[in-house]
Enzyme design. Structure first.
Site, PDB file in Angstrom:
ATOM      1  CE  LYS A  19      -2.848   0.835   3.645  1.00 34.56           C
ATOM      2  NZ  LYS A  19      -2.676   2.189   4.175  1.00 34.56           N
ATOM      3  CG  ASP A 312       0.499  -0.107   9.475  1.00 37.46           C
ATOM      4  OD1 ASP A 312       0.154   0.700  10.363  1.00 37.46           O
ATOM      5  OD2 ASP A 312       0.821   0.254   8.329  1.00 37.46           O
TER       6      ASP A 312
HETATM    7  C1  S3P Z   1       2.430   4.770   6.241  1.00 34.42           C
HETATM    8  C2  S3P Z   1       3.019   5.066   7.435  1.00 34.42           C
HETATM    9  C3  S3P Z   1       2.539   4.596   8.742  1.00 34.42           C
HETATM   10  C4  S3P Z   1       1.576   3.437   8.588  1.00 34.42           C
HETATM   11  C5  S3P Z   1       0.564   3.682   7.520  1.00 34.42           C
HETATM   12  C6  S3P Z   1       1.246   3.904   6.170  1.00 34.42           C
HETATM   13  C7  S3P Z   1       2.998   5.319   4.992  1.00 34.42           C
HETATM   14  O1  S3P Z   1       1.868   5.658   9.386  1.00 34.42           O
HETATM   15  O2  S3P Z   1       0.937   3.179   9.821  1.00 34.42           O
HETATM   16  O3  S3P Z   1      -0.318   2.577   7.413  1.00 34.42           O
HETATM   17  O4  S3P Z   1       2.655   4.827   3.910  1.00 34.42           O
HETATM   18  O5  S3P Z   1       3.799   6.252   5.090  1.00 34.42           O
HETATM   19  P1  S3P Z   1       2.678   6.750  10.268  1.00 34.42           P
HETATM   20  O6  S3P Z   1       3.580   7.438   9.347  1.00 34.42           O
HETATM   21  O7  S3P Z   1       1.625   7.670  10.805  1.00 34.42           O
HETATM   22  O8  S3P Z   1       3.365   5.966  11.341  1.00 34.42           O
END
Ligand code: S3P
Length: 425
Positions: A19, A312
């Site tokens: 993702k 996550d």
């Molecule tokens: C992500 C960073 C994470 C993660 C999110 C996706 C990203 O969040 O939990 O599902 O793609 O940069 P945080 O940056 O808030 O930790």
């Protein structure tokens, strides 16, 4: 959706694209010159929100199953949107786009669903304002909807109070439009997909320890990107194969970037039988196949710098801990409170419904494992990762579990239940 218990889990699985990497491929492709072709793109709801936001900003994106082509227009090629940019449930879209929009010569508004409107945006508003951005939350709050008026940006050195790839990426993207160098230092290293991918597009970007530095005004060029399978999605199959008594599952093509592979390290500490096969690199990211077999899990402690590398995966790690022997402690994970749901609450309350001994703490949880879990109705609070983690819990629970609003999994894994059920026999 009713998930029934199973004694056996066997077979091979190809999980969907990552993702985080899929989002970034669209964003950086839009800011590059020429065509960016992305294979194994994740057609989950979050990434589709990113596509539709960039289409509103004047970028042509051709989509076909598993593959997209972005017709990039360069750093200064975006056009003012005719309406509000809707990020849906996606924090990554909201926060990274804010960084891009801060330096444009036009104004834009960003909004999303009920969950996104509760999530903290101060963490990006503060550094962006320090750079000179004109960004404000709804009615003087620090929450979405956000209004971003284009402004001249200055380079800054930002000491981020949180280890967050979304904050880091937001500031680095704004740094592309600044009048000098921009850097971000975080308390511990969060996922580094932005640094790896932006550099491959041609940005002048360097990393040292927990600091990433970007130079402004890069000329980005379209790339071919093959998106590795998402380790966060693989995590449900890893956990299922470890927990189901007669299980052997081969998971193909999983991204194992060291800033994301905490689940593998935590599982190993829990006595998991996982073998890495066929290790190689895809589009600058380390990838391998994972062979996972049933294991007698033991408790562990998850804390400190390890947290960002598995943030996550904590919902499904908590499920593993509930079935493991001994007491698992998860600490330094207050970030869980500001995810798609308050995950400390949603994990602990649903584990308790299934009969587990679980206790919420200020920055994590304590799970005394080893009880036989039983049927419950699970309320995922519209959080995809809670729904999928508890579908795994159901596989070994007496009577399984009913996952309410199970379709919220489509945010990151549209065919999750089909894939899970295909391995059960
Ligand atoms: C992500 C960073 C994470 C993660 C999110 C996706 C990203 O969040 O939990 O599902 O793609 O940069 P945080 O940056 O808030 O930790």
């Amino acid at each position: 959706m009713l998930i029934t218990p199973t004694h056996s889990l066997k077979g091979e699985i190809h999980i969907p694209g990552d993702k985080s990497i899929s989002h970034r491929s669209v964003m950086f492709g839009a800011l590059a010159h020429g065509i960016t072709e992305v294979t194994h793109f994740l057609h989950g709801a979050d990434c589709l929100s990113t596509i539709s936001c960039f289409q509103k900003l004047g970028i042509t994106i051709d989509t076909a199953p598993g593959c997209i082509r972005i017709h990039g227009k360069g750093l200064h090629g975006l056009r003012p949107p005719a309406s509000v940019l809707d990020v849906g449930n996606s924090g990554t879209t909201m926060r990274l786009m804010s960084g891009i929009l801060a330096g444009q010569p036009f104004s834009a508004a960003l909004n999303g669903d009920a969950s996104i409107q509760k999530r903290p945006m101060k963490r990006i508003i503060t550094p962006l304002r320090e750079m000179g951005a004109d960004i404000a939350g709804a009615d003087g709050t620090d929450c979405a909807p956000l209004a971003v008026k284009g402004a001249s940006l200055h380079g800054i050195h930002y000491m981020s109070p949180v280890a967050s790839a979304q904050v880091k990426s937001c500031v680095l993207l704004a740094g592309l439009y600044a009048d000098g160098e921009t850097s971000v230092t975080e308390p511990s290293l969060s996922r580094n997909h932005t640094e790896l991918m932006l550099a491959s597009f041609g940005a002048e970007l360097s990393s040292s320890g927990t600091t990433a530095t970007i130079q402004p005004d890069a000329v980005l060029n379209g790339q071919k990107i093959d998106v590795p399978g998402d380790i966060s999605s693989a995590a449900y199959f890893i956990a299922a194969a470890l927990l189901v008594p007669d299980a052997e599952v081969l998971i193909h093509n999983v991204g194992v970037n060291p800033t994301r592979d905490g689940i593998l390290r935590a599982a190993k500490a829990m006595n998991a039988d996982i073998t890495r096969l066929n290790e190689h690199e895809v589009s600058g990211e380390p990838v391998c196949d994972l062979l996972v077999r049933s294991s007698s899990l033991t408790a562990t402690t998850i804390e400190g710098g390890m947290i960002p590398a598995l943030i996550d995966e904590i919902p499904v790690l908590a499920v593993m801990a509930a079935y493991a022997d001994g007491t698992t402690i998860i600490r330094d994970a207050a970030e869980l409170k500001v995810k798609e749901s308050n995950r400390i609450e949603t994990i602990v309350s649903n584990l308790k419904r299934m009969g587990a001994d679980a206790e919420a703490t200020d920055d994590g949880m304590i799970i005394r494992g080893g009880r036989q879990l039983h049927f419950a109705e699970i309320d995922p609070h519209a959080d995809h990762r809670i729904a999928m983690a508890f579908a795994v819990a159901a596989l070994c629970a007496q009577g399984g579990a009913e996952i309410c609003n199970a379709e919220c999994a489509s945010v990151s894994y549209p065919k999750f239940y089909e894939d899970l059920i295909s391995l059960c026999s």
